[in-house]
Structures are given as structure tokens and as C-alpha cells.
Design an enzyme around this catalytic site. Structure first.
Site, PDB file in Angstrom:
ATOM      1  N   GLU A  56       0.849  -1.193   0.000  1.00 40.32           N
ATOM      2  CA  GLU A  56       0.000   0.000   0.000  1.00 40.32           C
ATOM      3  C   GLU A  56       0.885   1.244   0.000  1.00 40.32           C
ATOM      4  OE1 GLU A  56      -2.819   0.056   3.223  1.00 40.32           O
ATOM      5  OE2 GLU A  56      -3.862   1.815   2.410  1.00 40.32           O
ATOM      6  N   ASN A 203     -12.118  -1.592  -1.026  1.00 38.67           N
ATOM      7  CA  ASN A 203     -11.380  -2.140   0.106  1.00 38.67           C
ATOM      8  C   ASN A 203     -12.125  -1.764   1.380  1.00 38.67           C
ATOM      9  OD1 ASN A 203      -8.773  -3.060   1.562  1.00 38.67           O
ATOM     10  ND2 ASN A 203      -9.144  -1.016   2.389  1.00 38.67           N
ATOM     11  N   GLU A 204     -12.396  -2.736   2.214  1.00 43.54           N
ATOM     12  CA  GLU A 204     -13.093  -2.486   3.473  1.00 43.54           C
ATOM     13  C   GLU A 204     -14.231  -1.477   3.287  1.00 43.54           C
ATOM     14  OE1 GLU A 204     -10.234  -1.779   6.670  1.00 43.54           O
ATOM     15  OE2 GLU A 204      -9.486  -3.811   6.486  1.00 43.54           O
ATOM     16  N   TYR A 270      -6.541  -9.059  11.303  1.00 42.98           N
ATOM     17  CA  TYR A 270      -5.232  -8.721  11.888  1.00 42.98           C
ATOM     18  C   TYR A 270      -5.126  -9.318  13.278  1.00 42.98           C
ATOM     19  CZ  TYR A 270      -4.184  -5.480   8.125  1.00 42.98           C
ATOM     20  OH  TYR A 270      -3.896  -4.935   6.894  1.00 42.98           O
ATOM     21  N   GLU A 329      -5.672  -9.372   3.518  1.00 44.08           N
ATOM     22  CA  GLU A 329      -4.900  -8.622   4.525  1.00 44.08           C
ATOM     23  C   GLU A 329      -4.856  -9.461   5.789  1.00 44.08           C
ATOM     24  OE1 GLU A 329      -5.765  -4.454   5.216  1.00 44.08           O
ATOM     25  OE2 GLU A 329      -6.237  -4.143   3.088  1.00 44.08           O
ATOM     26  N   GLN A 378       2.345  -5.835   5.717  1.00 42.50           N
ATOM     27  CA  GLN A 378       2.524  -5.505   4.322  1.00 42.50           C
ATOM     28  C   GLN A 378       3.978  -5.784   3.935  1.00 42.50           C
ATOM     29  OE1 GLN A 378       0.980  -1.717   3.089  1.00 42.50           O
ATOM     30  NE2 GLN A 378      -0.922  -1.913   4.264  1.00 42.50           N
TER      31      GLN A 378
HETATM   32  O1  AHR Z   1      -2.911  -2.540   6.300  1.00 41.31           O
HETATM   33  C1  AHR Z   1      -3.294  -1.325   6.885  1.00 41.31           C
HETATM   34  C2  AHR Z   1      -4.774  -1.048   6.724  1.00 41.31           C
HETATM   35  O2  AHR Z   1      -5.519  -2.003   7.409  1.00 41.31           O
HETATM   36  C3  AHR Z   1      -5.325  -1.116   5.312  1.00 41.31           C
HETATM   37  O3  AHR Z   1      -5.128   0.072   4.625  1.00 41.31           O
HETATM   38  C4  AHR Z   1      -6.777  -1.361   5.545  1.00 41.31           C
HETATM   39  O4  AHR Z   1      -7.388  -2.064   4.501  1.00 41.31           O
HETATM   40  C5  AHR Z   1      -6.814  -2.098   6.856  1.00 41.31           C
HETATM   41  O5  AHR Z   1      -7.711  -1.522   7.728  1.00 41.31           O
END
Ligand code: AHR
Length: 525
Positions: A56, A203-204, A270, A329, A378
Site C-alpha cells: 500500500e 477495500n473495506e 489482523y 490482509e 505488508q
Molecule cells: O494494512 C493497513 C490497513 O488495514 C489497510 O489500509 C486497511 O485495509 C486495513 O484496515
């Protein structure tokens, strides 16, 4: 939260007893585990794309991490940094997702084409409010993918873009015709169309990508998907944005409403040591306790249940499993390193992250029939990165080493296996101590990945293999005396894989000695 905001060494069967560098020696305390591998029961293909990356426009991922510009004193090829590109080539990045993340929904592709010095400068409102110079745009992305031999995965702007803007971008990229957009691409230096492999629609969208509900998003999705028009021999797979973590209602609604138009559904998750995505309590990447260690690993393992439940919903609407589940992600998310820009998400990476990566990859392999791509967040200098840089210096993280060790799993065939081991427990938290993934590699070898989550005890894994009788073992191990061992620019090799000579055969049974807190990959031939 963002809603708002070795050398490999062949070990002959006579190589017992186990002898290795002191940090790798079996722990005095050790548990006994058993493992059965069914080499005669091949399962789904483990798609190489499970080893995908995400890049990103965030912090020093693109700028400094990959792109330094032609006039940089950092050695580069046409502006691309030589050292990081070489390291990424070594781990055979199969697919690269770009330009975001949240950034994707504020990215306008026209900003990133044409004469570099004339490209507009914008404010990166999501990530630190820094100036986005647009030096790295469409041509640079596709050139990077070609250099890496990676497939291309674009996230297109739904949050602040239009269907027309997306359609024109896709025509610019893929059209072999004499259209005005194809001519513009040629005038900007690229004659042939590029190969476009995957298009993610937004995205999201439930958060930074537009704060939409699932019904609204899936209606929008169909409009966008219908307008992804490319030549027949350059058809990308269309990816609908999915939920975060356990957002099962999102999956249900989007699958119900748009399954016919979808090639895949994305999922984000995450690993935070505590708190939730909306109210995170992340904690430091380096100075953590054993309690932090076990809870982090427990949280990471919960992705198994999420994938199972999302897959069950997908099975209802897509029993033939045509639609892939892309975890596009994933990874650890800690506090930023002290003194760094909070918007840059720069965190260190330790043995804990290596173990976490091994656990996730083993889970992804076990769901290979549905999980056909994942993209760790990332690639460079952001979150659970492969590589960290400091101007001209570069280091490979423990997570990079896991991706390197797991290379034989790319495009392998998964094999059923059963492991039985006492659990690892601390206070009232309990997790499995041993995680295993087994596969038949593309070259025919048997390959095993074993993770020992217990930071205090080694494990002796008595292994039986049904349907194969390998005679020799080759392997590598990643471990260290401290849970938070990590690489620094002064000591870039503090944690790196070593030859593993802890696998021995007695008759038909193998005994595999895992050090405490380790990741081991063994190839059996
Ligand atoms: O990876 C960081 C962020 O986490 C990304 O931009 C987003 O898609 C997610 O919330």
C-alpha cells in the site's frame, strides 16, 4: 480502528544424534507428540498465491522500500531499489496487491501516469497526512510485477471513485486496440497491454472504503464487476470486498446477492495482542511478556474458526466452490516503534512473528480448497513486513525467513495429517503446542512444516507416514533463546534459519525434535 481511521543440509539416516548450534539444542524439558501423515490421501492444491504480498502507499513501503527514483544514491534499476527487489525475487512473490488498503479508495489512477515530474502531489489522508508524489503509479506497478514475476492484483477505488474511472483504468491497462486510452498508454512508454490478473472492487467498504452496509456494497459491486471489460485472453478474477474477522453477516449478504458475479470474496483479519480492531490495545512489538506471546498466538489461531465459518456460508451459496476466499490482509499489528510516525505503521518483527506466520500458513494450507490467495500486510516497512529498510540499509525479518523456508509449499498438494500433543498453557490461556502442515511438493518430495508454540519446551514428534517411505531428511529451523529475538540494522542476521538435523528415521518411523519456540520445515525424500 480504521473504520475511523541455509543453507539446506541433507541429513542421512545415520545423522543421529541430534546436534546443532547451542541455541537450537532441544530444550531440557520436552513434550512427546505423535503425527500421522497420509501421503496416500492427496487433498487440495496449495495455491502459490497463499504466499502473496500487499503493498500500500503507506509509510515507507512503496517510497524507500521499493521505489527510490533513478537519481537516488541507493543502487537501483530504473528507480527500483536493487537490494529489496533481489530479496523479494528469492521468495518468489506470486501475486502483489496494490495500491491499498484504505489508500485505494482515495487513489485516482490518472495522478500516477505520464511524465513523473509533472504528476500531481496529493495528501495521503489515511496515512500520516504526508505528500503522495505519485512517482510510483500504474507503469511502475506493472513493471515491478514483471520484475518479480508476480501476478497483478489491483484494488480499485469505489469509495471516492466511479465505475467510469475504473473502466477507463482497466482499458488503459489491458487494451490492445487503437483506442484513445490504449494510445495514451503507448505514448507513456508501454506498447503491449499488461496482464491484469485480479481486480478487487474497493477495500473495506464497511469502513474506510465508504462506510456501506453489505446490501448496498453488493449492489455497487455488481455494477463495477459488470464494467470490468477486457480482452478474453486477459480476464482478471473479480474480487468482492469481504468482511473483517467474524463478520459472517457480511459474507451471507454479499454471497447471496452477488455470487454469480464473483470470482472471490476477500477477508481481512489482523492479529492484535488484545482489544479489537475498533478498539485495539496492541502492545509493543519487542518488549512483550510470555503472557503477550501466548495470547497473540491464540488470537492468530482464531482465523481457523473464521475461515471455517465463512467457508460454510460460501458453501451454501456456492457448493461447487467456484468462488475463492482470499485473505487479502492478515498479519500482526502492534504499536509503532517509539519515535516513528504513528501513521506509518512501522513495527519490528521477532521470533513471535515468525511463529505467528507459520501458524497462519499452516491454517491457510488446511483450507486450501477455498483459500486460494492470501496477502500478508505488508511487504516492506509496514506492519508484519518481510523487509525493513533504513535509507540504504536493509534487513530481512523473521517473517521473511518463514516465507523462504515454506517455498516448497507453493503449488504443492496438501496431505491429510493428524497431530496429537499436550497443549501449551499459561495461566488460563491454552493453545495447541504443535501445528503441522504436510504436502507433496511440486517436485514430488514430501514437505512438512512444524511449529512449536511453547517458548519453554521442545517437542519430540514421533511421525508415521502412510503411503510413502522416504529415506532422507533435509531441513531448516528458525529459533532462538529469546522470544523477542529480532534483526537490527547493526545485527541483521541475529535470527536466521539454520540447518535442521533433528529428524531421524528408525524403521518406518521418524522422530522429529522441535526446539522450543521454533518453526521447522523438513523435506523428506
Ligand atoms: O494494512 C493497513 C490497513 O488495514 C489497510 O489500509 C486497511 O485495509 C486495513 O484496515
Amino acid at each position: 480502528m480504521l473504520k475511523k481511521i541455509l543453507r539446506a543440509v541433507t541429513v542421512g539416516i545415520a545423522a543421529w544424534p541430534f546436534a546443532a548450534a547451542s541455541s537450537l539444542a532441544a530444550s531440557p524439558k520436552s513434550i512427546d507428540a505423535t503425527l500421522t501423515i497420509h501421503a496416500d490421501k492427496p487433498g487440495a492444491k496449495i495455491d502459490a498465491n497463499i504466499y502473496g504480498q500487499f503493498m500500500e502507499h503507506l509509510g515507507r513501503n512503496v517510497y524507500e522500500g521499493i521505489w527510490v527514483g533513478e537519481n537516488s544514491p541507493i543502487p537501483n534499476t530504473r528507480g527500483f531499489r536493487n537490494d529489496t527487489i533481489a530479496a523479494l525475487k528469492k521468495i518468489k512473490v506470486p501475486v502483489l496487491r496494490w495500491p491499498g488498503g484504505c489508500f485505494a479508495d482515495e487513489y485516482h489512477w490518472r495522478d500516477g501516469i505520464g511524465e513523473r515530474s509533472k504528476r500531481p502531489h496529493r495528501v495521503n489522508t489515511h496515512w500520516g497526512g504526508v505528500i503522495e508524489p505519485n512517482e510510483f503509479g500504474t507503469h511502475e506497478f506493472f513493471e515491478l510485477a514483471e520484475m518479480l514475476g508476480a501476478k497483478t492484483y489491483l484494488a480499485v477505488n469505489v469509495g471516492s471513485g466511479t465505475v467510469q474511472e475504473m473502466a477507463e483504468w482497466i482499458e488503459y491497462i489491458t487494451s490492445p486496440s487503437e483506442s484513445t486510452l490504449a494510445k495514451e498508454r503507448r505514448a507513456n512508454g508501454r506498447d503491449k497491454p499488461w496482464k491484469l490478473d485480479y481486480v478487487g472492487v474497493g477495500n473495506e467498504p464497511w469502513g474506510c472504503g465508504g462506510d456501506m452496509n453489505a446490501q448496498y456494497y453488493s449492489d455497487e459491486y455488481k455494477k463495477y464487476a459488470l464494467n470490468i471489460k477486457t480482452p478474453r485472453d486477459n480476464r482478471p478474477i473479480e474480487v468482492a470486498s469481504g468482511p473483517y474477522g467474524d463478520g459472517y453477516d457480511w459474507t451471507e449478504t454479499v454471497m447471496k446477492n452477488a455470487v454469480k458475479q464473483m470470482g472471490a470474496l476477500a477477508l481481512h483479519y489482523y492479529t492484535l495482542p488484545s482489544g479489537s480492531f475498533d478498539t485495539p490495545k496492541k502492545g509493543p512489538a519487542l518488549n512483550f511478556t510470555e503472557a503477550d506471546w501466548i495470547i497473540t498466538l491464540k488470537h492468530t489461531l482464531s482465523i481457523d474458526e473464521m475461515i471455517r465459518k465463512h467457508s460454510a456460508i460460501m458453501d451454501k451459496h456456492d457448493p461447487e466452490k467456484k468462488v475463492g476466499l482470499y485473505v487479502d490482509e492478515w498479519g500482526s499489528w502492534y504499536d509503532v516503534e517509539p519515535g516513528t510516525n504513528p501513521g506509518f505503521l512501522f513495527q519490528q518483527n521477532t521470533l513471535r512473528d515468525a511463529v505467528l506466520a507459520g501458524l497462519n500458513l499452516n491454517v491457510f494450507h488446511s483450507h486450501a480448497e477455498r483459500v486460494r490467495m492470501t496477502n500478508i500486510a505488508q511487504m516492506i516497512n509496514v506492519l508484519q513486513a518481510m523487509i525493513l529498510t533504513d535509507k540504504e540499509k536493509m534487513l530481512l525479518t523473521p517473517t521473511y525467513h518463514v516465507f523462504d523456508m515454506y517455498l516448497p509449499f507453493q503449488d504443492s498438494t496438501s496431505l491429510a495429517s493428524e497431530v496429537s500433543a499436550p497443549e501449551y498453557k499459561l495461566g488460563d490461556v491454552t493453545i495447541p503446542s504443535v501445528s503441522v502442515s504436510a504436502a507433496r511438493a511440486a517436485n514430488g518430495s514430501l514437505v512438512l512444516a512444524l511449529v512449536n508454540t511453547d517458548p519453554n519446551k521442545g517437542a519430540t514428534v514421533k511421525t508415521k507416514i502412510a503411503g510413502a517411505a522416504p529415506k532422507k531428511a533435509t531441513g531448516r529451523v528458525l529459533t532462538s533463546a529469546a522470544m523477542n529475538t529480532h534483526n537490527t540494522f547493526d545485527k541483521p542476521d541475529a535470527l536466521q534459519p539454520a540447518a535442521f538435523n533433528g529428524a531421524k528415521r528408525k524403521g518406518d518411523e521418524w522422530s522429529i525434535e522441535l526446539p522450543a519456540k521454533s518453526v521447522v520445515v523438513v523435506t523428506l525424500d
